[in-house]
Write an enzyme that holds these catalytic residues in place. Structure first.
Site, PDB file in Angstrom:
ATOM      1  N   ASP A 446       0.847  -1.191   0.000  1.00  0.00           N
ATOM      2  CA  ASP A 446       0.000   0.000   0.000  1.00  0.00           C
ATOM      3  C   ASP A 446       0.882   1.241   0.000  1.00  0.00           C
ATOM      4  O   ASP A 446       2.088   1.160   0.252  1.00  0.00           O
ATOM      5  CB  ASP A 446      -0.877   0.032   1.262  1.00  0.00           C
ATOM      6  CG  ASP A 446      -1.991  -1.001   1.201  1.00  0.00           C
ATOM      7  OD1 ASP A 446      -2.417  -1.325   0.086  1.00  0.00           O
ATOM      8  OD2 ASP A 446      -2.421  -1.460   2.266  1.00  0.00           O
ATOM      9  N   ASP A 753      -4.555  -3.004   5.048  1.00  0.00           N
ATOM     10  CA  ASP A 753      -5.031  -2.492   6.334  1.00  0.00           C
ATOM     11  C   ASP A 753      -6.553  -2.492   6.446  1.00  0.00           C
ATOM     12  O   ASP A 753      -7.093  -2.415   7.537  1.00  0.00           O
ATOM     13  CB  ASP A 753      -4.500  -1.076   6.587  1.00  0.00           C
ATOM     14  CG  ASP A 753      -4.829  -0.112   5.443  1.00  0.00           C
ATOM     15  OD1 ASP A 753      -5.618  -0.489   4.552  1.00  0.00           O
ATOM     16  OD2 ASP A 753      -4.301   1.007   5.443  1.00  0.00           O
ATOM     17  N   ASP A 757      -9.354  -5.714   2.283  1.00  0.00           N
ATOM     18  CA  ASP A 757      -8.066  -6.300   1.890  1.00  0.00           C
ATOM     19  C   ASP A 757      -7.947  -7.756   2.331  1.00  0.00           C
ATOM     20  O   ASP A 757      -7.008  -8.447   1.931  1.00  0.00           O
ATOM     21  CB  ASP A 757      -6.899  -5.507   2.510  1.00  0.00           C
ATOM     22  CG  ASP A 757      -6.720  -4.145   1.858  1.00  0.00           C
ATOM     23  OD1 ASP A 757      -6.999  -4.044   0.651  1.00  0.00           O
ATOM     24  OD2 ASP A 757      -6.312  -3.203   2.548  1.00  0.00           O
TER      25      ASP A 757
END
Length: 1025
Positions: A446, A753, A757
């Protein structure tokens, strides 16, 4: 006057009889009791004032009034634990109504949605814990040390050796007498005890380590309201009456009731097994259960039951955590152990047969040169005693041959690395991730919080097509400023709390929400409580990573008008608008050309690494508000008025570029997957080193999620390797990329997070969740939690993963050298000379050095920079590489040659007797392993002493091994069946053993092919076919 008194009292009685309907059931009963007593006293008073003194004394009658007060633990609260448990567990709506609804329960628990419980009164917290319990549950008792001792005793080879030791003890005492006969049997028992003790201690310590890590991983931080202040506390500190904030991805920490919120949906599959999401609301279902997950919306709940009073607590108390998880590498090693064990068993059986044949054919002689077996003359006890010795020797060969130290080495290195990784901000949830991370070929990361600092601040503000500088907001039309205040204060999951007037605001929420709230408070002078007081929120559409926007339908109390406010990704909000405000507050049309201008403004901000958030609103009429299919009001999504765009700066983390470069140098590809737009993504990727300035426009390196999603499967598989940045991606796009990479043979690590996901984290070979911003759903789906959300910690985890794999390979090389040498020496000696040069006790001592002390020494090496200089091993590389075969075979061959020379020529070469010769063989064999342990420290580098001073445990174990060997040879003659050696003989042993160092140095000069040796055999086999 009496009539006036009577009238006044009756009026008073009448007012008392009007019992308020809002009272709780318990208060109603007390009210009835009070009215009865008051009326009795009032009537008595009237009677006394109206009658004359001559009337005879009145005889009073007493009525006992039974008030059914619900008892609780200490009488302080107006509801008991049993009622609370029943209320939520059975979803008893009728009982909830009797108790005055959710507000009535909150009032009975002396709490409220805005203030929560008092944080100043420590006695109240203690009182609540005493009355309702703490938020912990009983765990099954942990396995004690004796359990691991008993587990070690159950090993088949140990059992056989113990039987042999008992027989040896019995026959030895019978043949040689009590004074000398006990030595052999007791020596074997002591050696067995040492092996068991070391094994049990290692397993016990490892289990305790896992228990500690489990407690840390279960200690979740929860947002609560206490004393009117939002704060974070441990899940274990939650008490009944606490008001908990809920958002997407949270795990519900206790049983409770829904106080307030919007669009709250819960996944109750952990409790009911049903996968359908359940809507929680004020009407028919305000009930929330511990252990369930929030999948949409946000809200607040009041806690009604904690710990063992919840169904989740009762379930968890019955589950014992399995710390004996077998990792893939352990499974491979168990197969290797089994294969070597079978070879050892075959050798031992052959030795057993040879020794028995030689014994019964009269070819075995005792210490005095006499034939041990003479048909018809040898006593049965002597035959049985000899048989026991032969069986013990054969069983001991099996013990040495079976490399049971391999699983122990894996366990030790995993436990050690887990502890050290915790200090490096990585908490391992699944053991297999430690070793798998060492094979990773691709990391999908990310952006926000991982590559960047997650410390966001609004640095740009555009109103219409004009940029408004900081400090010049007074030039903006007041009406537009007020719209901003409404759009920010009402459409947020954060909060801005000010304890008293004049003090600084305490702002909480996600980093993006905090940045916007801080900007509104500081620059727009927003008073959040005042704005929320003036408006009623009718419906909320919560933000999630797919929609990338959030909206709110609100009603102004002053005039009853309805407004829709939207906030989200700038290009998404822009597409919903048909007009915009300029700085003067004038509404202007937003045609195609105007939209292009706004898009250029947004792209310019994004190219400066800014996250762009736009705000828009629209007035709506009550009759135009449509009901959705789920009964909720649907928000207007088109024809909106854009009233501003803010740019939020989130600087890159210091050291992240170096970490990215280290990973790339180590042959690991880094791919950035982000929800931000393509321009922001490019800018951040370039700043972090994922993209270089000269190849930003490289064909296919940067792509948007929708484009990747719309490729065919063949196109995705063809292009996935070249993609470095994927912008405006959804969790589904991330999952697609992971699946494609794995299908192409990559070992994939993924950071995540959010709740959405979870599928990608589960699909990946290694799921890495974020400890600070990560939701509980994401953490539960991951293998490792990055505690500081930093990509540099991901690079550290990669280094530790390689270290684990490398340490295990070192130990395999060391142990296989010993296995090969011990098996060949015992086999050749047994077949040719009819005796085994190493006794059972000596072989057990070698086993202890090899399996346990060797594992401790080699499995605790720390990561080195050299680990990141080599390419990843991937999925296909064999566990025992060509390099390892090159290192171990010459060492084993050298040991075999030297020890067999000592076996057959030792007496004549050094002029010693059989006892000293056997001691020389034993001492040389052990010292060879000690010197070879240094060679095993580095599989490829010639300098095996580099960094040895940093590994004090290795140096300590070598020192302990040498000291114990000296004690074995010089002081435990009867126990170890050895003779004392003089200085010259010790010098010979050390000199022979030390030759393994130059041999190791020379061998490492030989280059080996990269292709595994056994692959050539497979090719040849296929060619013959």
């Amino acid at each position: 006057m009496s009539h006036g008194i009577l009238h006044a009292d009756l009026a008073c009685i009448e007012s008392l009889l009007e019992r308020p309907s809002t009272k709780s059931l318990q208060k109603k009963k007390w009210h009835s009791a009070f009215v009865t007593i008051y009326c009795s006293r009032a009537l008595l008073s009237i009677h006394q004032k109206c009658v004359t003194k001559k009337i005879p004394p009145v005889t009073y009658t007493y009525t006992v009034i039974d008030v059914d007060q619900t008892e609780n633990n200490n009488g302080f609260f107006q509801i008991d634990q049993a009622s609370l448990v029943h209320l939520v567990k059975e979803k008893d709506v009728d009982l909830l109504g009797e108790l005055g609804g959710v507000d009535g329960v909150a009032s009975a628990l002396k709490t409220g949605p805005e203030q929560g419980i008092s944080i100043d009164d420590h006695e109240e917290v203690a009182r609540r814990r005493e009355a309702f319990g703490s938020n912990t549950y009983r765990r099954p008792p942990t396995k004690g040390f004796l359990y691991y001792v008993w587990e070690a005793f159950q090993d088949l080879t140990i059992v056989i050796l113990m039987v042999c030791a008992a027989l040896s003890l019995g026959f030895g005492m019978k043949v040689h007498g009590a004074k000398e006969g006990w030595i052999d049997g007791v020596s074997i028992l002591i050696a067995i005890f040492l092996v068991i003790a070391v094994s049990a201690i290692s397993n016990y310590r490892q289990n305790r380590q896992f228990d500690k890590l489990s407690k840390v991983s279960n200690d979740i931080q929860i947002d609560v309201m206490r004393g009117g202040r939002r704060q974070q506390i441990s899940i274990f500190e939650i008490i009944v009456g606490d008001v908990i904030f809920l958002k997407i991805g949270d795990q519900v920490a206790a049983d409770g009731l829904f106080l307030q919120g919007h669009s709250l949906q819960v996944d109750e599959s952990s409790m009911t097994g049903e996968s359908d999401h359940v809507e929680v609301n004020h009407g028919q279902n305000p009930f929330l259960f511990s252990g369930t997950k929030i999948v949409d919306g946000y809200g607040r709940m009041v806690v009604t039951s904690v710990g063992m009073n919840t169904l989740w607590g009762q379930m968890m108390s019955q589950l014992s955590r399995d710390s004996s998880e077998e990792t893939p590498l352990q499974a491979r090693l168990n197969k290797l152990t089994s294969s070597i064990g079978k070879i050892g068993l075959a050798v031992a059986f052959f030795v057993l047969v040879v020794l028995f044949v030689r014994y019964f054919t009269g070819n075995t002689k005792d210490e005095n040169g006499n034939t041990e077996f003479i048909g018809g003359k040898t006593k049965f006890d002597d035959i049985l005693n000899s048989a026991v010795e032969i069986i013990a020797a054969a069983v001991t060969i099996v013990v040495v041959a079976i490399p049971e130290g391999l699983p122990l080495a894996v366990t030790l290195t995993l436990a050690y690395s887990m502890k050290r990784m915790m200090a490096d901000n990585a908490m391992v949830r699944k053991l297999s991730a430690c070793e798998t991370m060492g094979s990773a070929t691709t990391i999908c990361t990310d952006k926000t919080g991982t590559l960047t600092m997650n410390q966001m601040k609004v640095t740009k503000f555009w109103l219409g097509k004009e940029s408004v500088d900081e400090g010049s907001y007074t030039s903006v039309a007041p009406y537009v400023i007020e719209l901003f205040r409404e759009g920010i204060a009402l459409n947020t999951t954060g909060s801005a709390y000010r304890p008293t007037f004049g003090m600084e605001y305490e702002i909480s929420g996600s980093p993006t929400e905090k940045a916007i709230l801080s900007w509104a408070v500081e620059e727009l002078n927003m008073e959040m409580e005042e704005v929320t007081r003036r408006c009623d929120i009718l419906h909320v559409e919560a933000f999630n990573s797919q929609k990338k926007r959030s909206g709110v339908l609100m009603k102004r109390k002053v005039d009853g008008t309805l407004q829709v406010h939207w906030k989200g990704a700038a290009e998404m909000i822009l597409a919903m608008c048909s007009s915009y405000y300029d700085a003067s507050g004038i509404i202007k049309d937003l045609d195609v050309n105007q939209k292009l201008e706004f898009q250029q403004i947004i792209q310019g901000m994004a190219a400066s690494s800014l996250r762009c958030i736009a705000f828009a609103h629209a007035g709506v009429l009550a009759q135009d508000v449509e009901e959705g299919s789920n009964g909720h009001k649907s928000l207007k999504e088109d024809g909106l008025i854009l009233f501003g765009v803010v740019g939020i700066k989130d600087p890159c983390r210091p050291g992240v570029k170096k970490a990215v470069e280290d990973c790339q140098y180590a042959g690991v590809k880094i791919k950035m997957i982000t929800g931000d737009n393509v321009f922001t993504a490019k800018a951040i990727a370039t700043e972090c080193g994922i993209l270089r300035p000269d190849d930003q426009d490289m064909n296919g390196a940067v792509i948007e999620g929708v484009e990747f999603r719309n490729y065919s499967q063949e196109e995705r598989m063809e292009r996935v390797d070249t993609i470095r940045v994927m912008a405006r991606s959804s969790p589904f796009d991330k999952l697609l990329m992971v699946q494609c990479l794995r299908q192409k043979g990559h070992v994939v690590a993924v950071t995540g997070d959010g709740t959405n996901d979870a599928p990608a984290l589960k699909e990946a070979d290694i799921g890495l969740s974020m400890g600070i911003q990560g939701t509980e759903v994401a953490k539960e789906s991951s293998d490792i939690v990055i505690l500081d959300d930093n990509f540099a910690s991901v690079a550290t985890v990669l280094k530790w993963g390689r270290c684990v794999y490398n340490n295990i390979q070192k130990f395999i090389q060391f142990q296989l050298t010993v296995n090969v040498a011990a098996l060949v020496i015992n086999f050749v000696a047994a077949v040719s000379a009819g005796e085994v040069p190493l006794t059972a006790v000596q072989l057990l001592w070698v086993n202890l050095i090899m399996d346990t002390l060797g594992a401790l020494a080699l499995a605790t090496e720390k990561p080195t920079k050299e680990l990141m200089d080599r390419p990843p091993v991937g999925r296909t590389e064999p566990l025992i590489t060509n390099t390892m075969w090159r290192n171990l075979l010459p060492q084993a061959l050298y040991q075999i040659c030297v020890l067999l020379t000592l076996q057959f020529r030792g007496k004549s070469m050094f002029g010693v007797d059989d006892k000293v010769k056997d001691t020389l063989i034993f001492n040389t064999f052990v010292l060879c392993q000690v010197f070879n342990e240094f060679n095993a420290r580095n599989l490829e580098k010639k300098n095996v002493f580099k960094g040895i001073q940093r590994n004090k445990l290795f140096v300590g174990i070598i020192a302990v091994t040498i000291v114990l060997q000296v004690v074995m040879v010089e002081f435990l003659k009867k126990f170890a069946d050895t003779e004392r050696l003089n200085w010259g003989q010790w010098g010979i042993c050390v000199g022979i053993a030390a030759m393994s160092w130059p041999i190791g140095w020379v061998v490492k000069c030989i280059r080996v092919p990269q292709k595994p040796i056994f692959s050539y055999l497979k090719m040849k086999k296929n060619y013959i076919r």
